[in-house]
Motif scaffolding. Structure first.
Motif: not given
Length: 342
Positions: A81-89, A97-105, A144-154
């Motif tokens: 998870m750490d690597e995926a988030i870091n690589d994506f950012s 636009l950067a969108l992050f979605y997480f499903a789970g516990h 910290a990414s170069d994106g100017n809009m972020k969407v986080v879906i939990l």
């Protein structure tokens, strides 16, 4: 001039005017402006969930149909998870636009939210911050990414078996509401703070099901991100007892995932032309480049993943009188009328 020379001249002339224009070539080579990372964790051993991996896959396909560049990951460990988030950012281009979605516990401890990897062994609440991924880490990485809009879906405040044996009073059900929202950020939750979301009896959770359905709609007035969350939230609330939640930076512009139809824009322009007050304080913008540039004024934006091409059949000869009128409207700051005249 000989016949051969004449033919060569004509061929050369046609070749020059058959080359693509510099502007169309540049537009086609632009980096995509919509990027998404989706993580679905289901294989928690004894705490296994049925739908998160399927939910992430459903939304990945839906976002791809909208032109997103999608990264889909399932059943990730803490390190994964750490690597995926870091690589994506790091991969999000400037102004996107950067969108992050997480499903789970997911759990909250001391009013902080944590996303649980599949290899987490949480014997008590003390180990949570060291064995899981915090919501703050996700937000900080995207910020910290170069994106100017972020969407986080939990979609992760499902019934959590890890905390049943925990006795600390700092542990609460569901997820906590954020105390601050980074600039240019929307955070959407599958249910309200402190409540538990459903994993779903079918192939997907109620929230993922209705979120995908809202993303697939094609309203004539265009589809904005906020409209997607409002529509999905209302549908979930009608079907279940959970109440999806959203927190956002109030300065976030109305970003279009689907632009208004040509017929709708024409009808709106005709309606405006018949009103008494035709003053517009800001020009309308419907290009990717204007979307998320750092110092641009707040305005309505439309993401375009493919360049719009006008064929010769569609093109009409310029009308000098209309061009003159467009210049007059522009000088009078009546931008909508200037655009229509042009």
């Amino acid at each position: 001039m000989t016949t051969r020379s004449a033919l060569l001249t004509i061929v050369a002339f046609i070749s020059v005017f058959s080359l693509p224009s510099p502007s169309s070539t540049a537009t086609a080579s632009e980096k995509p402006m919509l990027h998404a990372l989706l993580i679905g964790n289901s294989d928690y051993g004894a705490a296994k969930l049925r739908n998160p991996a399927k939910d992430a896959s459903l939304l990945a396909k839906t976002l791809q149909s909208l032109g997103f560049t999608v990264t889909l990951k399932t059943n990730l460990t803490h390190e994964g998870m750490d690597e995926a988030i870091n690589d994506f950012s790091r991969s999000v281009p400037d102004g996107a636009l950067a969108l992050f979605y997480f499903a789970g516990h997911g759990v909250q401890v001391e009013a902080q939210n944590f996303l649980i990897p599949v290899d987490a062994r949480l014997r008590d609440a003390t180990t949570v911050k060291y064995k899981t991924v915090s919501q703050d880490y996700v937000l900080d990485s995207l910020h910290a990414s170069d994106g100017n809009m972020k969407v986080v879906i939990l979609d992760c405040c499902r019934d959590n078996p890890f905390q049943r044996a925990w006795t600390r009073s700092s542990v609460r059900s569901g997820l906590a509401a954020p105390t601050s929202i980074p600039k240019g950020t929307i955070i959407a939750y599958a249910t309200a703070p402190g409540e538990t979301a459903l994993d779903g009896k079918g192939d997907n959770s109620p929230y993922a099901t209705h979120l995908a359905a809202a993303l697939r709609t094609r309203p004539p007035q265009g589809l904005t991100i906020r409209q997607v969350f409002f529509a999905a939230s209302n549908a979930v609330a009608r079907e279940t007892d959970q109440h999806p939640w959203m927190n956002l930076d109030a300065s976030v512009p109305a970003v279009y995932l689907r632009p208004p139809t040509k017929q709708y824009k024409q009808a709106a322009a005709m309606s405006e032309s018949h009103t008494l007050d035709l003053t517009s304080t800001q020009p309308r913008v419907s290009t990717q480049d204007a979307l998320l540039r750092p110092k641009a004024p707040k305005q309505t934006v439309s993401f375009q993943t493919q360049p719009q091409v006008t064929t010769e059949k569609d093109a009409a000869p310029a009308d000098e009188s209309l061009l003159t009128q467009a210049r007059i409207f522009h000088q009078e700051t009546k931008y909508p009328l200037a655009i229509d005249a042009y």
